[in-house]
Scaffold this motif. Structure first.
Motif, PDB file in Angstrom:
ATOM      1  N   ASP A 213     -10.811   3.213  -3.189  1.00  0.00           N
ATOM      2  CA  ASP A 213     -11.171   2.069  -2.352  1.00  0.00           C
ATOM      3  C   ASP A 213     -12.182   1.161  -3.034  1.00  0.00           C
ATOM      4  OD1 ASP A 213     -13.381   3.662  -2.307  1.00  0.00           O
ATOM      5  OD2 ASP A 213     -13.478   3.911  -0.135  1.00  0.00           O
ATOM      6  N   ARG A 214     -12.365   1.370  -4.367  1.00  0.00           N
ATOM      7  CA  ARG A 214     -13.325   0.563  -5.113  1.00  0.00           C
ATOM      8  C   ARG A 214     -12.647  -0.378  -6.095  1.00  0.00           C
ATOM      9  NH1 ARG A 214     -18.207   4.278  -7.213  1.00  0.00           N
ATOM     10  NH2 ARG A 214     -18.939   2.181  -7.767  1.00  0.00           N
ATOM     11  N   LEU A 215     -11.318  -0.500  -6.027  1.00  0.00           N
ATOM     12  CA  LEU A 215     -10.591  -1.330  -6.982  1.00  0.00           C
ATOM     13  C   LEU A 215     -11.065  -2.779  -6.922  1.00  0.00           C
ATOM     14  CD1 LEU A 215      -6.913  -0.045  -6.708  1.00  0.00           C
ATOM     15  CD2 LEU A 215      -8.615   0.467  -8.458  1.00  0.00           C
ATOM     16  N   GLN A 216     -11.412  -3.298  -8.109  1.00  0.00           N
ATOM     17  CA  GLN A 216     -11.857  -4.685  -8.217  1.00  0.00           C
ATOM     18  C   GLN A 216     -10.951  -5.504  -9.133  1.00  0.00           C
ATOM     19  OE1 GLN A 216     -15.959  -4.871  -9.426  1.00  0.00           O
ATOM     20  NE2 GLN A 216     -16.635  -3.415  -7.878  1.00  0.00           N
ATOM     21  N   GLU A 217     -10.487  -4.898 -10.232  1.00  0.00           N
ATOM     22  CA  GLU A 217      -9.620  -5.591 -11.182  1.00  0.00           C
ATOM     23  C   GLU A 217      -8.312  -4.806 -11.291  1.00  0.00           C
ATOM     24  OE1 GLU A 217     -11.589  -6.319 -14.887  1.00  0.00           O
ATOM     25  OE2 GLU A 217     -13.528  -6.668 -13.923  1.00  0.00           O
ATOM     26  N   VAL A 218      -7.207  -5.430 -10.877  1.00  0.00           N
ATOM     27  CA  VAL A 218      -5.930  -4.728 -10.823  1.00  0.00           C
ATOM     28  C   VAL A 218      -4.842  -5.571 -11.471  1.00  0.00           C
ATOM     29  CG1 VAL A 218      -4.324  -3.455  -9.358  1.00  0.00           C
ATOM     30  CG2 VAL A 218      -6.688  -3.781  -8.605  1.00  0.00           C
ATOM     31  N   HIS A 219      -4.053  -4.918 -12.320  1.00  0.00           N
ATOM     32  CA  HIS A 219      -2.924  -5.565 -12.997  1.00  0.00           C
ATOM     33  C   HIS A 219      -1.667  -4.819 -12.556  1.00  0.00           C
ATOM     34  CE1 HIS A 219      -0.319  -6.956 -16.254  1.00  0.00           C
ATOM     35  NE2 HIS A 219      -1.225  -7.862 -16.549  1.00  0.00           N
ATOM     36  N   TRP A 220      -0.997  -5.336 -11.507  1.00  0.00           N
ATOM     37  CA  TRP A 220       0.165  -4.650 -10.965  1.00  0.00           C
ATOM     38  C   TRP A 220       1.429  -4.991 -11.754  1.00  0.00           C
ATOM     39  CZ3 TRP A 220      -2.848  -6.181  -6.342  1.00  0.00           C
ATOM     40  CH2 TRP A 220      -3.356  -5.077  -5.654  1.00  0.00           C
ATOM     41  N   PRO A 221       2.249  -3.989 -12.086  1.00  0.00           N
ATOM     42  CA  PRO A 221       3.507  -4.248 -12.806  1.00  0.00           C
ATOM     43  C   PRO A 221       4.571  -4.765 -11.847  1.00  0.00           C
ATOM     44  CG  PRO A 221       3.323  -1.910 -12.330  1.00  0.00           C
ATOM     45  CD  PRO A 221       2.046  -2.540 -11.831  1.00  0.00           C
ATOM     46  N   PRO A 222       5.667  -5.314 -12.371  1.00  0.00           N
ATOM     47  CA  PRO A 222       6.697  -5.897 -11.499  1.00  0.00           C
ATOM     48  C   PRO A 222       7.689  -4.884 -10.945  1.00  0.00           C
ATOM     49  CG  PRO A 222       7.279  -6.250 -13.782  1.00  0.00           C
ATOM     50  CD  PRO A 222       5.922  -5.586 -13.793  1.00  0.00           C
ATOM     51  N   VAL A 223       7.579  -3.607 -11.330  1.00  0.00           N
ATOM     52  CA  VAL A 223       8.652  -2.660 -11.023  1.00  0.00           C
ATOM     53  C   VAL A 223       8.355  -1.775  -9.823  1.00  0.00           C
ATOM     54  CG1 VAL A 223       9.461  -2.595 -13.390  1.00  0.00           C
ATOM     55  CG2 VAL A 223       7.687  -0.989 -12.657  1.00  0.00           C
ATOM     56  N   LEU A 224       7.240  -1.979  -9.148  1.00  0.00           N
ATOM     57  CA  LEU A 224       6.916  -1.113  -8.028  1.00  0.00           C
ATOM     58  C   LEU A 224       7.964  -1.246  -6.921  1.00  0.00           C
ATOM     59  CD1 LEU A 224       3.054  -1.515  -7.681  1.00  0.00           C
ATOM     60  CD2 LEU A 224       4.329   0.302  -8.801  1.00  0.00           C
TER      61      LEU A 224
END
Length: 460
Positions: A213-224
């Motif tokens: 619950d501390r995520l600040q910088e996230v790089h999500w991939p396109p395949v989720l």
């Protein structure tokens, strides 16, 4: 800024067993806390994602190790300072690097691991510019798995993690799937990309990551399979997502914290309300497939400093960008424009810039990436014959990527510009044609650097 004399330090570097210098000017006389701050500053890792037009980073930064070998005093400080060993960035690892990772983990003790990056970019050239062989790829893969074997038991210490791995065969990394979800309670920054992975396994790994619950910088991939709901993340400051609808962005609870936003494709929605991004300083849209008028009319970014735009369609209304800058009263300092000849014409892109020029008076860095750039662009950046103001006069960094023109034009343009404006310090150029060799351009640019008219020159 305070400068400390380094002359007494040089004599102390001859032997680790030497005692701290007695001179009052010696760095050895500084308070321990200040020396530690200097060490941290020297070893700070900038784990920005490596792009195709940026210089290759080192395979592994050994600055901390080098500092610990200067003298006995520094060695003692380094060993008593676990934070010095808490960041590791690895590119294309070897067995020697695996042993360095093991050493850094041991010396980091139980302190939090601030930044861990393991990146194997197969499309990049090897350490000397050559493409990797099959045996080299196999070594990288085996060593990458060995490093993960060392890192994964320390998951409870992770703060930042960046993994980009290219496996030579379909596989997964079971250790990642077995990480206890609640062990990632400290994780704040994460980016992961894998080839030849089962999509469901990727989803499982990200579900574990989302337990933090501390995520600040996230790089999500396109395949989720199931993209995360943005409403879950209340601390986001840096966000990369493949595609997004405007209404999704409007529901992000941390808009007041969002500083950097990168998206491949923004999808239009029927909503008409203005979306305010009061803290946003960096906006990057990599694949704008539709006309941009509606997007610029829907968002307000009063603190925008860095803007990147990748065009996937010809610009229709060139006034849209200018109106956006004026309406938000933002002060752009960095601008990056990327497009392709099959999508946009060179003249249209230059019109786009010239119309926006009155709002770009504070621009310090500009990158134009257009495969097949001609003398048309050079003429825009040349100083006018009537001694009027040059185009974008405040530039300190200029990058022209994808040049295809006669030898000598680039060098002449930069030299003429420097004769009128002295602000330019860094110039980067990428040629796409094999002939001519651009020897005149290279000679001129290197001479400007040697004469200290330019600080940095990058030619590729």
């Amino acid at each position: 800024m305070v400068w400390f004399p380094i002359t007494p330090l040089v004599s102390n570097m001859t032997s680790r067993s030497s005692s701290p210098a007695s001179s009052q000017g010696s760095i050895q006389c500084l308070p321990l806390e200040l020396i530690r701050e200097i060490f941290l500053f020297s070893t700070a890792l900038k784990l920005e994602r490596w792009t195709g037009d940026s210089p290759l980073p080192p395979r592994f930064s050994t600055t901390a190790l080098a500092l610990s070998h200067v003298c006995a005093h520094w060695h003692s400080i380094a060993l008593s300072f676990p934070e010095l060993w808490a960041s590791m960035a690895v590119r294309c690892p070897t067995e020697h690097i695996v042993e360095l990772v093991r050493l850094y983990l041991e010396r980091s003790g139980e302190t939090t691991l601030l930044d861990l990056a393991l990146v194997d970019k197969r499309y990049r050239a090897g350490p000397s510019g050559e493409w990797p062989t099959s045996s080299t790829k196999w070594e990288w893969e085996c060593c990458s798995l060995s490093i993960l074997d060392l890192w994964i038991p320390q998951a409870h210490r992770w703060v930042g993690l960046d993994l980009t791995l290219n496996m030579s065969r379909p596989s997964t990394i079971p250790q990642l799937l077995e990480i206890p979800p609640h062990s990632l309670s400290k994780l704040e920054k994460v980016s992961m990309g894998f080839t030849y992975w089962d999509v469901q396994d990727i989803q499982r790994v990200w579900d574990i990551v989302h337990s933090s619950d501390r995520l600040q910088e996230v790089h999500w991939p396109p395949v989720l399979l199931t993209p995360p709901s943005l409403t879950r993340f209340h601390n986001i400051t840096d966000l990369f997502i493949w595609s997004i609808h405007l209404e999704e962005l409007a529901t992000l609870p941390s808009l007041t914290r969002l500083v950097k936003f990168e998206v491949m494709c923004v999808k239009e929605s029927p909503m008409t309300e203005m979306i305010h991004l009061p803290a946003l300083e960096h906006l990057a849209i990599s694949s704008l497939y539709v006309d941009c008028i509606w997007l610029f009319d829907r968002i307000s970014t009063p603190r925008l400093r860095h803007f990147e735009l990748g065009l996937r369609r010809e610009l229709v209304d060139l006034s849209a960008f200018h109106q956006f800058l004026g309406r938000t009263s933002c002060t752009l300092e960095r601008l990056r424009l990327c497009t392709y000849p099959s999508i946009s014409s060179e003249e249209k892109c230059l019109q786009f810039l010239q119309l926006a020029a009155p709002s770009l008076v504070n621009l310090r860095s500009f990158t134009f990436k257009f495969r097949g750039m001609t003398e048309t662009t050079m003429n825009v950046f040349l100083p006018p014959n009537d001694h009027g103001q040059v185009f974008l006069p405040g530039l300190e960094e200029l990058s022209l990527l994808g040049c295809h023109m006669e030898d000598g034009l680039i060098g002449s343009m930069v030299a003429a510009r420097l004769n009128v404006e002295e602000g330019l310090t860094t110039f980067r150029v990428e040629f796409i044609d094999e002939e001519p060799s651009h020897s005149l351009d290279k000679t001129t640019l290197n001479n400007l650097k040697d004469n200290r008219m330019l600080k940095h020159v990058y030619i590729s």
